[in-house]
Scaffold this motif. Sequence first.
Motif, PDB file in Angstrom:
ATOM      1  N   PHE A 136       0.835  -1.210   0.000  1.00  0.00           N
ATOM      2  CA  PHE A 136       0.000   0.000   0.000  1.00  0.00           C
ATOM      3  C   PHE A 136       0.865   1.252   0.000  1.00  0.00           C
ATOM      4  O   PHE A 136       0.674   2.170  -0.789  1.00  0.00           O
ATOM      5  N   PHE A 145       1.385   3.954  -3.070  1.00  0.00           N
ATOM      6  CA  PHE A 145       1.064   5.352  -2.805  1.00  0.00           C
ATOM      7  C   PHE A 145       2.214   6.267  -3.226  1.00  0.00           C
ATOM      8  O   PHE A 145       2.017   7.289  -3.855  1.00  0.00           O
ATOM      9  N   TYR A 168      -2.849  14.325  -3.528  1.00  0.00           N
ATOM     10  CA  TYR A 168      -3.590  14.034  -2.308  1.00  0.00           C
ATOM     11  C   TYR A 168      -2.989  14.636  -1.044  1.00  0.00           C
ATOM     12  O   TYR A 168      -3.583  14.535   0.013  1.00  0.00           O
ATOM     13  N   TYR A 192     -10.770  10.182   8.081  1.00  0.00           N
ATOM     14  CA  TYR A 192     -10.102   8.877   8.086  1.00  0.00           C
ATOM     15  C   TYR A 192     -10.345   8.145   9.402  1.00  0.00           C
ATOM     16  O   TYR A 192     -10.623   6.956   9.411  1.00  0.00           O
ATOM     17  N   LEU A 245     -11.207   8.406  -3.566  1.00  0.00           N
ATOM     18  CA  LEU A 245     -10.244   7.569  -2.860  1.00  0.00           C
ATOM     19  C   LEU A 245     -10.512   6.081  -3.071  1.00  0.00           C
ATOM     20  O   LEU A 245      -9.572   5.284  -3.155  1.00  0.00           O
ATOM     21  N   SER A 257      -9.173   5.147  -6.453  1.00  0.00           N
ATOM     22  CA  SER A 257      -7.711   5.114  -6.445  1.00  0.00           C
ATOM     23  C   SER A 257      -7.156   3.956  -5.628  1.00  0.00           C
ATOM     24  O   SER A 257      -5.956   3.735  -5.602  1.00  0.00           O
ATOM     25  N   TYR A 287      -7.411   3.647  -2.258  1.00  0.00           N
ATOM     26  CA  TYR A 287      -7.008   4.049  -0.915  1.00  0.00           C
ATOM     27  C   TYR A 287      -8.083   3.766   0.125  1.00  0.00           C
ATOM     28  O   TYR A 287      -7.840   3.866   1.320  1.00  0.00           O
ATOM     29  N   GLN A 331      -4.612   0.284   5.512  1.00  0.00           N
ATOM     30  CA  GLN A 331      -5.008   1.632   5.116  1.00  0.00           C
ATOM     31  C   GLN A 331      -5.270   2.503   6.339  1.00  0.00           C
ATOM     32  O   GLN A 331      -4.842   3.654   6.400  1.00  0.00           O
ATOM     33  N   LEU A 361      -3.215   5.832   7.160  1.00  0.00           N
ATOM     34  CA  LEU A 361      -3.936   7.089   6.947  1.00  0.00           C
ATOM     35  C   LEU A 361      -4.604   7.662   8.193  1.00  0.00           C
ATOM     36  O   LEU A 361      -4.837   8.866   8.256  1.00  0.00           O
TER      37      LEU A 361
END
Length: 117
Positions: free
Chosen positions: A11, A15, A24, A37, A68, A71, A73, A89, A93
């Motif tokens: 991940f 990114f 982002y 988040y 998101l 994409s 995420y 994630q 995040l």
Amino acid sequence: MAIHTGNLARFYSAFHHRREPVIYASTIVASNRLGLYRALAENPSSAEELANTTKTELCCVSEWLADLAASGYLQYDAASQRYWMTEEQAYALADKAGNAFIRGAFATWRNTKLFAR
């Protein structure tokens, strides 16, 4: 929280090897300030539920979530129209105590002048 380090590395690598970090960066910082988040990591939610929980505008939250999820995420289930985050994630995040917290990486990049202020 059981973090699978291989998934976290994939991940994080995906990114950082895309152009999205530049796009982002401000979104991630603003989303963390609004608690988006964190709220999503704690509870899978529809766009409406997340907007209500965080006291934000539904139209903005809907677009943010769709972008998101597209994409990769965030995760999305079309049947229930709910969004959620994998543990990796959420760790990257939303978990400020986590070593992989992406917002901290942006602060480091900005402070070393790799990002425009």
